[in-house]
Design a protein around this motif. Structure first.
Motif, mmCIF file in Angstrom:
data_model
loop_
_atom_site.group_PDB
_atom_site.id
_atom_site.type_symbol
_atom_site.label_atom_id
_atom_site.label_comp_id
_atom_site.label_asym_id
_atom_site.label_seq_id
_atom_site.Cartn_x
_atom_site.Cartn_y
_atom_site.Cartn_z
ATOM 1 N N GLU A 1 0.830 -1.203 0.000
ATOM 2 C CA GLU A 1 0.000 0.000 0.000
ATOM 3 C C GLU A 1 0.872 1.265 0.000
ATOM 4 N N GLU A 2 1.940 1.217 0.760
ATOM 5 C CA GLU A 2 2.846 2.362 0.854
ATOM 6 C C GLU A 2 3.559 2.624 -0.477
ATOM 7 N N SER A 3 3.977 1.572 -1.171
ATOM 8 C CA SER A 3 4.662 1.754 -2.458
ATOM 9 C C SER A 3 3.678 2.263 -3.520
ATOM 10 N N ARG A 4 2.436 1.789 -3.450
ATOM 11 C CA ARG A 4 1.422 2.275 -4.389
ATOM 12 C C ARG A 4 1.130 3.751 -4.135
ATOM 13 N N LEU A 5 1.057 4.141 -2.887
ATOM 14 C CA LEU A 5 0.822 5.530 -2.518
ATOM 15 C C LEU A 5 1.986 6.429 -2.979
ATOM 16 N N LEU A 6 3.200 5.923 -2.825
ATOM 17 C CA LEU A 6 4.366 6.679 -3.280
ATOM 18 C C LEU A 6 4.360 6.841 -4.796
ATOM 19 N N LYS A 7 3.929 5.820 -5.494
ATOM 20 C CA LYS A 7 3.866 5.893 -6.957
ATOM 21 C C LYS A 7 2.831 6.919 -7.403
ATOM 22 N N VAL A 8 1.670 6.905 -6.753
ATOM 23 C CA VAL A 8 0.630 7.878 -7.077
ATOM 24 C C VAL A 8 1.131 9.289 -6.784
ATOM 25 N N LEU A 9 1.802 9.458 -5.657
ATOM 26 C CA LEU A 9 2.344 10.753 -5.285
ATOM 27 C C LEU A 9 3.396 11.215 -6.297
ATOM 28 N N GLU A 10 4.237 10.314 -6.736
ATOM 29 C CA GLU A 10 5.258 10.637 -7.732
ATOM 30 C C GLU A 10 4.625 11.067 -9.055
ATOM 31 N N GLU A 11 3.559 10.390 -9.460
ATOM 32 C CA GLU A 11 2.864 10.754 -10.691
ATOM 33 C C GLU A 11 2.229 12.134 -10.579
ATOM 34 N N ARG A 12 1.653 12.418 -9.419
ATOM 35 C CA ARG A 12 1.030 13.730 -9.210
ATOM 36 C C ARG A 12 2.076 14.849 -9.233
ATOM 37 N N ILE A 13 3.212 14.603 -8.619
ATOM 38 C CA ILE A 13 4.275 15.606 -8.625
ATOM 39 C C ILE A 13 4.779 15.823 -10.043
ATOM 40 N N ALA A 14 4.922 14.763 -10.803
ATOM 41 C CA ALA A 14 5.352 14.895 -12.197
ATOM 42 C C ALA A 14 4.319 15.691 -12.990
ATOM 43 N N TRP A 15 3.036 15.454 -12.753
ATOM 44 C CA TRP A 15 1.981 16.202 -13.429
ATOM 45 C C TRP A 15 2.035 17.682 -13.052
ATOM 46 N N LEU A 16 2.271 17.978 -11.760
ATOM 47 C CA LEU A 16 2.372 19.367 -11.308
ATOM 48 C C LEU A 16 3.567 20.073 -11.954
ATOM 49 N N VAL A 17 4.692 19.379 -12.039
ATOM 50 C CA VAL A 17 5.882 19.972 -12.666
ATOM 51 C C VAL A 17 5.591 20.283 -14.131
ATOM 52 N N THR A 18 4.962 19.358 -14.823
ATOM 53 C CA THR A 18 4.626 19.574 -16.232
ATOM 54 C C THR A 18 3.654 20.742 -16.384
ATOM 55 N N SER A 19 2.676 20.800 -15.511
ATOM 56 C CA SER A 19 1.696 21.897 -15.573
ATOM 57 C C SER A 19 2.357 23.245 -15.313
ATOM 58 N N MET A 20 3.262 23.301 -14.363
ATOM 59 C CA MET A 20 3.948 24.555 -14.062
ATOM 60 C C MET A 20 4.855 24.968 -15.213
ATOM 61 N N GLU A 21 5.455 24.024 -15.884
ATOM 62 C CA GLU A 21 6.286 24.339 -17.042
ATOM 63 C C GLU A 21 5.429 24.856 -18.184
ATOM 64 N N LYS A 22 4.229 24.292 -18.358
ATOM 65 C CA LYS A 22 3.332 24.757 -19.407
ATOM 66 C C LYS A 22 2.850 26.175 -19.119
#
Length: 96
Positions: free
Chosen positions: A3-24
């Motif tokens: 559960e913890e690794s899945r949560l970390l993966k989701v969090l990593e994806e969200r951070i990547a999405w935020l970085v992409t959005s801020m760059e856009k």
């Protein structure tokens, strides 16, 4: 653990999405522009000049087209509309 690794993966994806959005959004360039007030005033001044010229040119074209159609209506010799339009055209030509 799983559960913890899945949560970390989701969090990593969200951070990547935020970085992409801020760059856009070009947030870094905007913050850099806000840090330099003279550059901000220069950019806004140039934008204001462009808007003013655009409005002037657009109004001139629109006015010319309107006068063209008003003259065509005068040629049609409509009873009371023709007199009003002729007076408007005369005032414009005399620059009153």
């Amino acid at each position: 653990m799983v559960e913890e690794s899945r949560l970390l993966k989701v969090l990593e994806e969200r951070i990547a999405w935020l970085v992409t959005s801020m760059e856009k959004m070009k947030l870094a360039e905007y913050v850099k522009l806000l840090d330099n007030p003279w550059r901000l005033m220069y950019v806004n001044f140039i934008a204001g000049l462009a808007r003013g010229v655009g409005i002037a040119v657009g109004f001139t074209i629109l006015g010319a087209v309107l006068l063209y159609f008003l003259r065509k209506l005068v040629v049609l010799n409509l009873p009371w509309i023709g007199g009003i339009i002729a007076e408007i055209v005369r005032m414009v030509q005399l620059k009153i």
